[in-house]
Write a protein that holds these residues in place. Structure first.
Motif, PDB file in Angstrom:
ATOM      1  N   PRO A 146       0.797  -1.221   0.000  1.00  0.00           N
ATOM      2  CA  PRO A 146       0.000   0.000   0.000  1.00  0.00           C
ATOM      3  C   PRO A 146       0.837   1.282   0.000  1.00  0.00           C
ATOM      4  N   THR A 147       2.112   1.181   0.363  1.00  0.00           N
ATOM      5  CA  THR A 147       2.904   2.398   0.519  1.00  0.00           C
ATOM      6  C   THR A 147       3.741   2.724  -0.706  1.00  0.00           C
ATOM      7  N   LEU A 150       7.537  -1.298  -2.238  1.00  0.00           N
ATOM      8  CA  LEU A 150       8.009  -2.310  -3.189  1.00  0.00           C
ATOM      9  C   LEU A 150       7.917  -1.733  -4.593  1.00  0.00           C
ATOM     10  N   VAL A 160      12.437  -3.842  -2.263  1.00  0.00           N
ATOM     11  CA  VAL A 160      11.804  -3.067  -1.190  1.00  0.00           C
ATOM     12  C   VAL A 160      12.631  -1.812  -0.928  1.00  0.00           C
ATOM     13  N   GLY A 167       5.944  -1.526   7.336  1.00  0.00           N
ATOM     14  CA  GLY A 167       5.823  -2.793   8.054  1.00  0.00           C
ATOM     15  C   GLY A 167       4.406  -3.313   8.180  1.00  0.00           C
ATOM     16  N   CYS A 168       3.554  -2.977   7.198  1.00  0.00           N
ATOM     17  CA  CYS A 168       2.166  -3.435   7.289  1.00  0.00           C
ATOM     18  C   CYS A 168       2.064  -4.941   7.120  1.00  0.00           C
ATOM     19  N   GLY A 169       3.062  -5.555   6.487  1.00  0.00           N
ATOM     20  CA  GLY A 169       3.082  -7.011   6.369  1.00  0.00           C
ATOM     21  C   GLY A 169       2.204  -7.580   5.274  1.00  0.00           C
ATOM     22  N   TYR A 170       1.611  -6.725   4.438  1.00  0.00           N
ATOM     23  CA  TYR A 170       0.702  -7.252   3.416  1.00  0.00           C
ATOM     24  C   TYR A 170       1.438  -8.104   2.385  1.00  0.00           C
ATOM     25  N   CYS A 171       2.669  -7.692   2.048  1.00  0.00           N
ATOM     26  CA  CYS A 171       3.424  -8.432   1.045  1.00  0.00           C
ATOM     27  C   CYS A 171       3.695  -9.871   1.483  1.00  0.00           C
ATOM     28  N   THR A 182       8.819  -9.945   7.204  1.00  0.00           N
ATOM     29  CA  THR A 182       9.213  -8.728   7.915  1.00  0.00           C
ATOM     30  C   THR A 182      10.277  -9.071   8.956  1.00  0.00           C
TER      31      THR A 182
HETATM   32  S1  SF4 Z   1       5.422  -4.468   4.736  1.00  0.00           S
HETATM   33 FE1  SF4 Z   1       5.476  -5.032   2.565  1.00  0.00          FE
HETATM   34  S2  SF4 Z   1       3.481  -4.365   1.778  1.00  0.00           S
HETATM   35 FE2  SF4 Z   1       3.771  -3.285   3.738  1.00  0.00          FE
HETATM   36  S3  SF4 Z   1       4.724  -1.338   3.200  1.00  0.00           S
HETATM   37 FE3  SF4 Z   1       6.409  -2.769   3.637  1.00  0.00          FE
HETATM   38  S4  SF4 Z   1       6.953  -3.626   1.635  1.00  0.00           S
HETATM   39 FE4  SF4 Z   1       4.934  -2.674   1.401  1.00  0.00          FE
END
Ligand code: SF4
Ligand code: SF4
Ligand code: SF4
Lengths: 310, 312
Positions: A146-147, A150, A160, A167-171, A182
């Motif tokens: 989302p940010t 990546l 990255v 650090g939202c962890g979505y990836c 992460t």
């Molecule tokens: S944790 Fe992954 S998805 Fe979330 S901002 Fe970082 S690189 Fe992007």
């Protein structure tokens, strides 16, 4: 393949860097062809990657998984050598005498020749494979981030930007290969960068440079694909019929991997998914269903206000 | 290495013979934490449905229900944002969520929904509680309600848009489960916090939402194939079942809630717990499906076999 005319979400895509907005004169797309048939399991790639990228060690516990105490790819492990020990049926394949010393007196060896079909030790085959981020043509990690941390690089790889990641962890659960993770110490996501900081200087990535058997081959992706096709033919001619390529097809579920492999067994035996698909292929359909459900919720609530005041 | 012992044990059930690397997972389990993320899911849904409830209550002259809805929408969405921030590896960089708008990222789209939604509902609730600027209160409440339906289901897309088999493979049904759960949770709060005379729509929402949730859950488990196991078995299965029992009990009590304050409170509490348990159960089921390579390998192998059969 895809409902999308220009294959932005899935399907074959000739040039992911251009799709990401780089001008057509960007450098060639690079990648890895990892030929596992010549890997000797020395882990030089793992060490070289850690050294070059200043990654901390992951703890020193013994896993019980053959010589693989690294166990998997992760936030601080960007190369991982898998070790598979398989019992094989010696009646269906030739065994090779690799000249291991035995228990007989020198000179007596003629009488002590071991029948390979009876010796359990010779009935094992080793599969070793150095795994890495696939630098997918359609990278789910990149799609869902989302940010914008990546990104697709000018070399067509996926990287990255640590200073943007929150650090939202979505990836992490988005990657169909279980690559990115992460880091507990920094909170941010991290994975193989294809040694972006070496590519600019015209250097080979550290892992490929360290590989003593050229199991890890680095170069322009098109060249690697040709070379891999030749290698697989060669092995088939030599009777290694189980040799197969993995991740080389631009028509596969992720549009082809930037890092692909020659394997000697099914992908899942090495811990790789047999038919990975980029999750965002289905995103348009997901939103349609979600819109339908949202409308259902709205209509349901409205209907609850119609009628008496009971 | 293949797992002969495991495979042998598993081939007994539905021919689920598969190979793996020492039984290691293929994909990474989500790093998202409990209770942060299940709370984020529940609160977001509650807030969305409450916002719609508030606007309709205001239109139909139900002042108490309007107040309940506005407050629930504001508290729910704000708490949802707090839970999300708390879950980040780098909470101080939360605002990076709004650094770009990425249609391919449901979390980006969601952030762009929840940021204005929580601000608008907060304004509407503040006006309601203080009695000041009623016109602004009404406008912000109505504006928020435009985003409200999206609030009830975008989190389903957020989960489905991953490689987690227990979430991705049910992407068609999951938003309907979330929608039903959201409607019933808002109904539950409406019943808890509003005098019975005004709470009729809340009671109906509780019933209709429960029905939608149960029907969609049933369909989801039916269509999930081998992956449906994670919704039936083990700890995640238990949570999912508990959610269903609570939903049924809560809906039953809601039927009696017109006449009895006790029944209304019982129904409200049961359905609130049910909705939270539904989200937690689904979250847990996804984690189980990520941890076991079976749920990645077997469906992918089936797909390959079907494609092979179709083309050959
Ligand atoms: S944790 Fe992954 S998805 Fe979330 S901002 Fe970082 S690189 Fe992007
Ligand atoms: S393998 Fe995973 S981490 Fe690497 S580019 Fe593909 S989706 Fe991203
Ligand atoms: S390319 Fe560089 S970062 Fe990637 S695995 Fe090799 S050494 Fe590590």
């Amino acid at each position: 393949m895809s409902a999308d005319g220009d294959n932005r979400l899935s399907g074959p895509l000739a040039d992911p860097a251009v799709e990401a907005g780089y001008p057509p004169e960007h450098p060639e797309r690079v990648g890895f062809f990892t030929d596992t048939s010549v890997c000797i399991g020395c882990k030089a790639c793992e060490v070289a990657c850690k050294e070059w990228n200043l990654l901390p060690e992951d703890g020193l516990e013994l896993s019980g998984m053959s010589y693989d105490n690294t166990q998997d790819l992760g936030a601080t492990t960007w190369r991982h050598v898998a070790f598979v020990e398989q019992r094989i049926d010696t009646t269906t394949r030739e065994t090779v005498d690799i000249g291991m010393p035995d228990m007989t007196r020198p000179g007596d060896s003629s009488t002590a020749a071991v029948d390979p079909t009876e010796d359990a030790a010779t009935q094992i085959r080793w599969l070793m494979s150095s795994d890495v981020c696939k630098h997918c043509t359609h990278a789910a990690c990149l799609d869902v981030c989302p940010t914008g941390a990546l990104i697709r690089t000018e070399y067509g790889t996926v990287m990255v930007q640590d200073d943007v990641c929150n650090g939202c962890g979505y990836c992490v659960p988005a990657c169909p290969y279980g690559v990115i993770d992460t880091r507990p110490d920094t909170g941010g996501a991290s994975k193989c960068t294809m040694c972006q900081d070496r590519l600019g200087a015209g250097e080979t990535p550290a892992c490929a440079a360290a590989c003593p058997t050229e199991s890890i081959q680095y170069g322009p992706l098109d060249e690697l694909r040709d070379r891999a096709a030749q290698r697989v033919d060669e092995l088939h001619e030599q009777g290694v019929t189980e040799a197969r390529l993995y991740g080389h097809e631009p028509t596969d579920g992720v549009g082809g991997d930037g890092a692909f492999f020659l394997l000697l067994d099914e992908p899942e035996v090495y811990g790789l998914p047999p038919d990975p698909v980029v999750t965002t292929r289905d995103l348009p359909s997901m939103w349609k269903h979600a819109a339908g459900a949202a409308l259902t919720a709205a209509v349901t609530i409205a209907a609850c206000f119609v009628g008496g005041k009971r | 290495m293949s797992r002969p012992d495991d495979s042998a044990e598993r081939s007994a059930e539905a021919g689920n013979d598969f190979r793996s690397y020492y039984g290691q997972p293929i994909i990474k389990e989500p790093t998202w934490k409990v209770p942060d993320v299940p709370a984020y899911l529940y609160l977001g849904g509650l807030a969305g449905a409450s916002s719609s409830m508030a606007v309709l209550a205001e239109l139909t002259g139900r002042t108490h229900l309007n107040r309940t809805g506005r407050v629930a929408a504001a508290v729910g969405s704000t708490a949802s944002v707090v839970a999300l921030i708390h879950d980040l590896g780098r909470p101080a960089r939360f605002l990076n969520m709004l650094r770009v708008f990425k249609p391919t990222s449901p979390l980006s789209v969601g952030s762009w929904i929840i940021a204005p939604f929580s601000s608008l509902t907060a304004a509407a609730a503040a006006s309601e509680i203080t009695g000041r600027l009623p016109l602004i209160g009404r406008l912000t409440s109505i504006s928020a309600s435009v985003l409200a339906p999206a609030m009830t289901t975008y989190t389903a897309v957020l989960l489905s848009d991953t490689a987690v088999p227990g979430w991705h493979e049910v992407y068609r049904e999951l938003p309907f489960v979330f929608a039903g759960s959201a409607v019933s949770s808002a109904g539950a709060v409406g019943m808890l916090a509003t005098p019975r005379g005004e709470a009729a729509p809340a009671r109906r929402m509780a019933l209709a939402g429960s029905a939608l949730e149960l029907a969609a859950s049933h369909r989801m488990e039916q269509r999930a194939g081998v992956i449906g196991e994670v919704y039936r078995e083990g700890r995640s299965g238990k949570v999912v079942r508990a959610a269903k029992v609570l939903t049924c009990v809560g809906a039953g009590a809601a039927l009696l809630a017109r006449r009895s304050r006790v029944a209304a409170i019982g129904a409200g509490l049961c359905l609130t717990a049910a909705s939270a348990a539904t989200r937690y159960g689904i979250f847990e089921a996804g984690r189980v499906s990520a941890r076991d390579p079976k749920y990645t390998v077997v469906p992918q192998r089936e797909r390959l076999a079907n494609e092979g059969a179709a083309s050959g």
